[in-house]
Design an enzyme around this catalytic site. Structure first.
Site, PDB file in Angstrom:
ATOM      1  N   LYS A  48      28.320 -11.330  16.407  1.00 15.01           N
ATOM      2  CA  LYS A  48      28.002 -12.737  16.931  1.00 15.01           C
ATOM      3  C   LYS A  48      26.418 -13.101  17.516  1.00 15.01           C
ATOM      4  CE  LYS A  48      31.213 -12.390  19.991  1.00 15.01           C
ATOM      5  NZ  LYS A  48      31.784 -10.836  19.929  1.00 15.01           N
TER       6      LYS A  48
ATOM      7  N   ARG B 141      24.352   0.482  20.886  1.00 16.98           N
ATOM      8  CA  ARG B 141      23.767  -0.388  21.777  1.00 16.98           C
ATOM      9  C   ARG B 141      23.819   0.104  23.315  1.00 16.98           C
ATOM     10  NH1 ARG B 141      25.892  -6.500  22.070  1.00 16.98           N
ATOM     11  NH2 ARG B 141      27.745  -5.579  23.217  1.00 16.98           N
TER      12      ARG B 141
ATOM     13  N   ARG C  48      38.306  -3.563  25.178  1.00 16.32           N
ATOM     14  CA  ARG C  48      37.958  -4.929  24.897  1.00 16.32           C
ATOM     15  C   ARG C  48      38.312  -4.964  23.449  1.00 16.32           C
ATOM     16  NH1 ARG C  48      31.715  -3.621  25.040  1.00 16.32           N
ATOM     17  NH2 ARG C  48      31.355  -5.499  23.902  1.00 16.32           N
TER      18      ARG C  48
HETATM   19  P1  B4P Z   1      27.043  -8.348  18.346  1.00 18.46           P
HETATM   20  O1  B4P Z   1      28.332  -8.197  18.038  1.00 18.46           O
HETATM   21  O2  B4P Z   1      26.080  -9.374  18.132  1.00 18.46           O
HETATM   22  O3  B4P Z   1      27.058  -8.281  20.149  1.00 18.46           O
HETATM   23  P2  B4P Z   1      27.664  -9.290  21.121  1.00 18.46           P
HETATM   24  O4  B4P Z   1      27.289 -10.752  20.696  1.00 18.46           O
HETATM   25  O5  B4P Z   1      26.935  -9.029  22.444  1.00 18.46           O
HETATM   26  O6  B4P Z   1      29.314  -9.468  21.244  1.00 18.46           O
HETATM   27  P3  B4P Z   1      30.218  -8.738  22.515  1.00 18.46           P
HETATM   28  O7  B4P Z   1      31.656  -9.377  22.159  1.00 18.46           O
HETATM   29  O8  B4P Z   1      29.900  -7.448  22.518  1.00 18.46           O
HETATM   30  O9  B4P Z   1      29.673  -9.518  24.084  1.00 18.46           O
HETATM   31  P4  B4P Z   1      29.733 -10.815  24.542  1.00 18.46           P
HETATM   32  O10 B4P Z   1      28.526 -10.894  25.112  1.00 18.46           O
HETATM   33  O11 B4P Z   1      30.065 -11.913  23.980  1.00 18.46           O
HETATM   34  O12 B4P Z   1      26.293  -7.013  18.270  1.00 18.46           O
HETATM   35  C1  B4P Z   1      26.769  -5.577  18.658  1.00 18.46           C
HETATM   36  C2  B4P Z   1      25.435  -4.593  17.953  1.00 18.46           C
HETATM   37  O13 B4P Z   1      25.915  -4.650  16.642  1.00 18.46           O
HETATM   38  C3  B4P Z   1      24.193  -4.991  18.127  1.00 18.46           C
HETATM   39  O14 B4P Z   1      23.492  -3.756  18.891  1.00 18.46           O
HETATM   40  C4  B4P Z   1      23.654  -5.321  16.803  1.00 18.46           C
HETATM   41  O15 B4P Z   1      22.393  -5.110  16.681  1.00 18.46           O
HETATM   42  C5  B4P Z   1      24.566  -4.539  15.940  1.00 18.46           C
HETATM   43  N1  B4P Z   1      24.854  -5.344  14.633  1.00 18.46           N
HETATM   44  C6  B4P Z   1      25.017  -6.819  14.603  1.00 18.46           C
HETATM   45  N2  B4P Z   1      24.935  -6.914  13.316  1.00 18.46           N
HETATM   46  C7  B4P Z   1      24.951  -5.819  12.671  1.00 18.46           C
HETATM   47  C8  B4P Z   1      25.151  -5.586  11.101  1.00 18.46           C
HETATM   48  N3  B4P Z   1      25.361  -6.624  10.129  1.00 18.46           N
HETATM   49  N4  B4P Z   1      25.038  -4.256  10.794  1.00 18.46           N
HETATM   50  C9  B4P Z   1      24.590  -3.231  11.638  1.00 18.46           C
HETATM   51  N5  B4P Z   1      24.451  -3.460  12.931  1.00 18.46           N
HETATM   52  C10 B4P Z   1      24.653  -4.853  13.466  1.00 18.46           C
HETATM   53  O16 B4P Z   1      30.730 -10.396  25.853  1.00 18.46           O
HETATM   54  C11 B4P Z   1      30.558  -9.703  26.778  1.00 18.46           C
HETATM   55  C12 B4P Z   1      31.883  -9.785  27.753  1.00 18.46           C
HETATM   56  O17 B4P Z   1      31.473 -11.065  28.638  1.00 18.46           O
HETATM   57  C13 B4P Z   1      33.345  -9.941  27.271  1.00 18.46           C
HETATM   58  O18 B4P Z   1      33.917  -8.644  26.901  1.00 18.46           O
HETATM   59  C14 B4P Z   1      33.931 -10.751  28.407  1.00 18.46           C
HETATM   60  O19 B4P Z   1      34.343  -9.898  29.426  1.00 18.46           O
HETATM   61  C15 B4P Z   1      32.852 -11.617  28.781  1.00 18.46           C
HETATM   62  N6  B4P Z   1      33.007 -13.040  28.447  1.00 18.46           N
HETATM   63  C16 B4P Z   1      32.111 -13.525  27.777  1.00 18.46           C
HETATM   64  N7  B4P Z   1      32.548 -14.558  26.997  1.00 18.46           N
HETATM   65  C17 B4P Z   1      33.620 -14.819  27.526  1.00 18.46           C
HETATM   66  C18 B4P Z   1      34.535 -15.948  27.380  1.00 18.46           C
HETATM   67  N8  B4P Z   1      34.479 -16.988  26.711  1.00 18.46           N
HETATM   68  N9  B4P Z   1      35.743 -15.899  28.412  1.00 18.46           N
HETATM   69  C19 B4P Z   1      35.990 -14.876  28.977  1.00 18.46           C
HETATM   70  N10 B4P Z   1      35.185 -13.647  29.018  1.00 18.46           N
HETATM   71  C20 B4P Z   1      33.953 -13.710  28.413  1.00 18.46           C
END
Ligand code: B4P
Length: 191
Positions: free
Chosen positions: A14, A128, A145
């Site tokens: 994402k 990561r 999660r």
């Molecule tokens: P991403 O999947 O991009 O990680 P993210 O956006 O940070 O998602 P995440 O769900 O983990 O965290 P968020 O901050 O939203 O990438 C992950 C890894 O994969 C990276 O290292 C990347 O390089 C790699 N990657 C990506 N695409 C790839 C590909 N095609 N091939 C190979 N590798 C690839 O949320 C964190 C926490 O905050 C949640 O758990 C929750 O507790 C809280 N939170 C956030 N929003 C909330 C909401 N709306 N409501 C309630 N709680 C919330």
């Protein structure tokens, strides 16, 4: 306005895709996860609450997130559009987003659902975790999660499918290929 939701399990790409989309279309990136991590870093009142939930792999309570989001939109009303990254994560958040955008005479035009198998999600997040040391990228919290995602967030697919706004994208391909899949749809919708 070009309002887009990027949706998927933790580690599905994402944040990665959102960064590329804002560069191409000049949109404002709203990552609730990133905002919460800044609040934690600054030890604000919201950050202290968020830290408890995030470190346990739980979602932060809906009302806190919804108020935070409305506040951000009020401070940046002139954007060409928004990328909502990691929001909404529950049906209540999705309903609130509909209301918040309707009040501003706009709406979500597309929701991209990134699908990736669980073992690949785990691999990416552990990698990561080693590089960034994020507090929630450890095996125990990742499993929590993923379970929370299935229970509380996945039902949103049906919510947006019924509205005809859901676009499924294979998230297990290269970052460039996933991006091409998403931009193909956006360009078709907009131009
Ligand atoms: P991403 O999947 O991009 O990680 P993210 O956006 O940070 O998602 P995440 O769900 O983990 O965290 P968020 O901050 O939203 O990438 C992950 C890894 O994969 C990276 O290292 C990347 O390089 C790699 N990657 C990506 N695409 C790839 C590909 N095609 N091939 C190979 N590798 C690839 O949320 C964190 C926490 O905050 C949640 O758990 C929750 O507790 C809280 N939170 C956030 N929003 C909330 C909401 N709306 N409501 C309630 N709680 C919330």
């Amino acid at each position: 306005m070009l309002n887009i939701v990027i949706f998927g399990a933790p580690g599905s790409g994402k944040g990665t895709q959102s960064k590329l989309i804002i560069e191409k279309y000049g949109l404002l990136h709203i990552s609730t996860g990133e905002i919460l991590r800044k609040e934690i870093e600054n030890q604000t009142a919201l950050g202290l609450i968020a830290e408890e939930y995030i470190s346990q792999g739980q979602l932060v309570p809906d009302q806190l997130i919804i108020d935070m989001l409305a506040d951000i939109l009020d401070k940046s009303p002139h954007s060409k559009g928004y990328i909502f990254d990691g929001f909404p994560r529950t049906i209540s958040q999705a309903q609130a987003l509909d209301v918040i955008l309707r009040e501003r005479n706009t709406s979500v035009i597309a929701v991209f659902s990134l699908s990736v198998e669980e073992d690949e999600l785990m691999r990416r997040l552990l990698q990561r975790g080693e590089l960034d040391g994020r507090l929630d990228d450890n095996p125990e919290t990742i499993l929590k999660r993923l379970a929370v995602y299935k229970e509380q967030t996945e039902p949103l697919k049906e919510y947006y499918k019924k509205k005809g706004k859901l676009f499924k994208v294979k998230g297990n391909e290269s970052i460039e290929d996933v991006f091409e899949g998403i931009t193909g749809v956006i360009d078709h919708l907009v131009y």
